[in-house]
Design a protein around this motif. Structure first.
Motif, PDB file in Angstrom:
ATOM      1  N   ALA A  16      36.535  -5.004   6.965  1.00 30.38           N
ATOM      2  CA  ALA A  16      36.980  -5.539   5.762  1.00 30.38           C
ATOM      3  C   ALA A  16      36.243  -4.943   4.580  1.00 30.38           C
ATOM      4  N   HIS A  17      37.200  -4.623   3.561  1.00 28.73           N
ATOM      5  CA  HIS A  17      36.671  -4.219   1.734  1.00 28.73           C
ATOM      6  C   HIS A  17      36.299  -5.663   1.561  1.00 28.73           C
ATOM      7  N   ALA A  18      35.280  -5.641   1.264  1.00 27.43           N
ATOM      8  CA  ALA A  18      34.622  -7.095   0.420  1.00 27.43           C
ATOM      9  C   ALA A  18      32.919  -6.893  -0.410  1.00 27.43           C
ATOM     10  N   PRO A  19      33.604  -5.904  -0.904  1.00 24.52           N
ATOM     11  CA  PRO A  19      32.172  -5.181  -2.142  1.00 24.52           C
ATOM     12  C   PRO A  19      32.033  -6.206  -2.897  1.00 24.52           C
ATOM     13  N   TYR A  20      32.849  -7.342  -3.664  1.00 25.03           N
ATOM     14  CA  TYR A  20      32.755  -8.213  -4.861  1.00 25.03           C
ATOM     15  C   TYR A  20      32.004  -9.502  -3.902  1.00 25.03           C
ATOM     16  N   SER A  21      32.240  -9.693  -2.957  1.00 21.07           N
ATOM     17  CA  SER A  21      31.862 -11.312  -1.945  1.00 21.07           C
ATOM     18  C   SER A  21      30.638 -10.855  -1.415  1.00 21.07           C
ATOM     19  N   ASP A  33      53.886 -12.072  23.441  1.00 22.10           N
ATOM     20  CA  ASP A  33      54.129 -11.575  24.978  1.00 22.10           C
ATOM     21  C   ASP A  33      52.725 -10.918  24.466  1.00 22.10           C
ATOM     22  N   GLY A  34      51.776 -11.641  24.216  1.00 18.04           N
ATOM     23  CA  GLY A  34      50.287 -10.927  24.770  1.00 18.04           C
ATOM     24  C   GLY A  34      49.527  -9.687  24.052  1.00 18.04           C
ATOM     25  N   SER A  35      50.085  -9.274  23.737  1.00 21.30           N
ATOM     26  CA  SER A  35      49.978  -8.000  22.037  1.00 21.30           C
ATOM     27  C   SER A  35      49.279  -9.129  21.015  1.00 21.30           C
ATOM     28  N   VAL A  36      47.905  -8.314  20.477  1.00 16.86           N
ATOM     29  CA  VAL A  36      47.802  -8.879  19.343  1.00 16.86           C
ATOM     30  C   VAL A  36      47.012  -7.814  17.917  1.00 16.86           C
ATOM     31  N   VAL A  37      47.946  -8.713  16.904  1.00 16.01           N
ATOM     32  CA  VAL A  37      47.655  -8.064  15.525  1.00 16.01           C
ATOM     33  C   VAL A  37      46.614  -8.666  15.212  1.00 16.01           C
ATOM     34  N   THR A  38      45.582  -7.680  14.107  1.00 18.25           N
ATOM     35  CA  THR A  38      44.720  -8.319  13.345  1.00 18.25           C
ATOM     36  C   THR A  38      44.570  -7.822  12.070  1.00 18.25           C
ATOM     37  N   GLY A  39      43.401  -8.117  11.516  1.00 20.77           N
ATOM     38  CA  GLY A  39      43.575  -8.245  10.255  1.00 20.77           C
ATOM     39  C   GLY A  39      42.068  -8.034   9.740  1.00 20.77           C
ATOM     40  N   ALA A  40      41.341  -7.741   8.354  1.00 17.23           N
ATOM     41  CA  ALA A  40      40.311  -7.796   7.959  1.00 17.23           C
ATOM     42  C   ALA A  40      40.739  -7.873   5.995  1.00 17.23           C
ATOM     43  N   ASN A  41      39.381  -8.813   5.205  1.00 18.75           N
ATOM     44  CA  ASN A  41      40.551  -9.189   4.729  1.00 18.75           C
ATOM     45  C   ASN A  41      39.491  -7.769   3.083  1.00 18.75           C
ATOM     46  N   PHE A  42      40.645  -8.640   2.425  1.00 18.90           N
ATOM     47  CA  PHE A  42      40.838  -6.686   1.402  1.00 18.90           C
ATOM     48  C   PHE A  42      40.408  -7.129   0.479  1.00 18.90           C
ATOM     49  N   GLU A  43      39.562  -7.585  -0.741  1.00 16.16           N
ATOM     50  CA  GLU A  43      39.200  -7.479  -1.785  1.00 16.16           C
ATOM     51  C   GLU A  43      39.674  -6.735  -2.847  1.00 16.16           C
ATOM     52  N   GLY A  77      33.649 -15.090   9.970  1.00 12.27           N
ATOM     53  CA  GLY A  77      33.520 -14.530   9.342  1.00 12.27           C
ATOM     54  C   GLY A  77      31.793 -14.620   8.906  1.00 12.27           C
ATOM     55  N   GLY A  78      31.365 -14.247   7.560  1.00 10.67           N
ATOM     56  CA  GLY A  78      30.261 -14.154   7.591  1.00 10.67           C
ATOM     57  C   GLY A  78      29.537 -13.153   6.402  1.00 10.67           C
ATOM     58  N   ALA A  79      28.084 -13.800   6.220  1.00  8.06           N
ATOM     59  CA  ALA A  79      27.943 -12.353   4.901  1.00  8.06           C
ATOM     60  C   ALA A  79      27.418 -11.263   5.418  1.00  8.06           C
ATOM     61  N   MET A  80      27.859 -10.629   4.558  1.00  7.37           N
ATOM     62  CA  MET A  80      27.776  -8.949   5.364  1.00  7.37           C
ATOM     63  C   MET A  80      26.120  -8.471   4.895  1.00  7.37           C
ATOM     64  N   ASP A  81      25.489  -8.066   6.151  1.00  2.51           N
ATOM     65  CA  ASP A  81      24.154  -7.169   5.849  1.00  2.51           C
ATOM     66  C   ASP A  81      24.251  -6.057   5.384  1.00  2.51           C
ATOM     67  N   SER A  82      23.409  -4.962   5.183  1.00  2.00           N
ATOM     68  CA  SER A  82      23.176  -3.509   4.241  1.00  2.00           C
ATOM     69  C   SER A  82      24.149  -2.703   5.359  1.00  2.00           C
ATOM     70  N   GLY A  83      24.560  -3.229   5.960  1.00  2.00           N
ATOM     71  CA  GLY A  83      25.023  -1.752   6.751  1.00  2.00           C
ATOM     72  C   GLY A  83      26.949  -2.358   6.855  1.00  2.00           C
ATOM     73  N   GLY A  84      27.051  -3.338   6.213  1.00  2.00           N
ATOM     74  CA  GLY A  84      28.569  -3.951   6.349  1.00  2.00           C
ATOM     75  C   GLY A  84      29.106  -4.316   7.493  1.00  2.00           C
ATOM     76  N   VAL A  85      28.124  -5.422   8.088  1.00  2.00           N
ATOM     77  CA  VAL A  85      28.512  -6.011   9.235  1.00  2.00           C
ATOM     78  C   VAL A  85      27.997  -7.752   9.053  1.00  2.00           C
ATOM     79  N   PRO A  86      28.633  -8.016   9.403  1.00  2.00           N
ATOM     80  CA  PRO A  86      29.455 -10.518   9.361  1.00  2.00           C
ATOM     81  C   PRO A  86      28.241  -9.924  10.341  1.00  2.00           C
ATOM     82  N   ARG A  87      27.575 -11.356   9.578  1.00  2.00           N
ATOM     83  CA  ARG A  87      26.565 -12.061   9.936  1.00  2.00           C
ATOM     84  C   ARG A  87      26.698 -13.588  10.071  1.00  2.00           C
TER      85      ARG A  87
END
Length: 147
Positions: A16-21, A33-43, A77-87
């Motif tokens: 996620a690119h979430a430097p503001y929130s 067909d069973g395949s998976v496509v992903t996305g992350a928020n992009f601020e 989703g979750g608030a990001m810790d200091s390392g950028g990991v949603p928690r």
């Protein structure tokens, strides 16, 4: 399948690119067909130009010509810790705009897409349909466009 999708959404949220929130969101879209496509928020510094994870994932599926193939989606989703990991243990669901975008994919594919909502951490997962999250939805059929 549910656990696979939630896991893929959690992995996507790490990008996620979430430097503001400082709120990271990941989404994973299951195709028929069973395949998976992903996305992350992009601020963006101009907040209105930001993109939700669900929209990014669905746009990726669409750009591959697969919008009609969407079967299910997971969002976390979750608030990001200091390392950028949603928690966090609070279950996160799609915003109103994303519900509308998911509805478009569901109507285009002619199926009721399952939506799995989960927290950034923990085991709690809630299951919804498009009709649960967006009753009386407006879509292509309302414009007279065949799906």
């Amino acid at each position: 399948m549910r656990d696979r999708l939630v896991g893929a959404a959690r992995t996507a949220a790490l990008n996620a690119h979430a430097p503001y929130s400082r709120f990271g969101v990941g989404a994973a879209v299951l195709l028929i067909d069973g395949s998976v496509v992903t996305g992350a928020n992009f601020e963006n510094a101009s907040y209105g130009l930001s993109l939700c994870a669900e929209t990014v994932a669905l746009a990726t599926a669409s750009s591959a010509g697969r919008l009609r193939d969407v079967a299910a989606i997971a969002v976390i989703g979750g608030a990001m810790d200091s390392g950028g990991v949603p928690r966090g243990l609070a279950v996160v669901g799609p915003c109103g705009r994303c519900r509308q975008v998911i509805n478009e994919a569901a109507q285009m594919g002619g199926r009721d897409v399952t939506i799995w909502c989960a927290a950034a951490e923990g085991d709690e997962v809630e299951r919804y349909t498009v009709a649960d999250l967006l009753p009386h939805a407006f879509g292509p059929a309302d414009l007279g466009i065949g799906v």
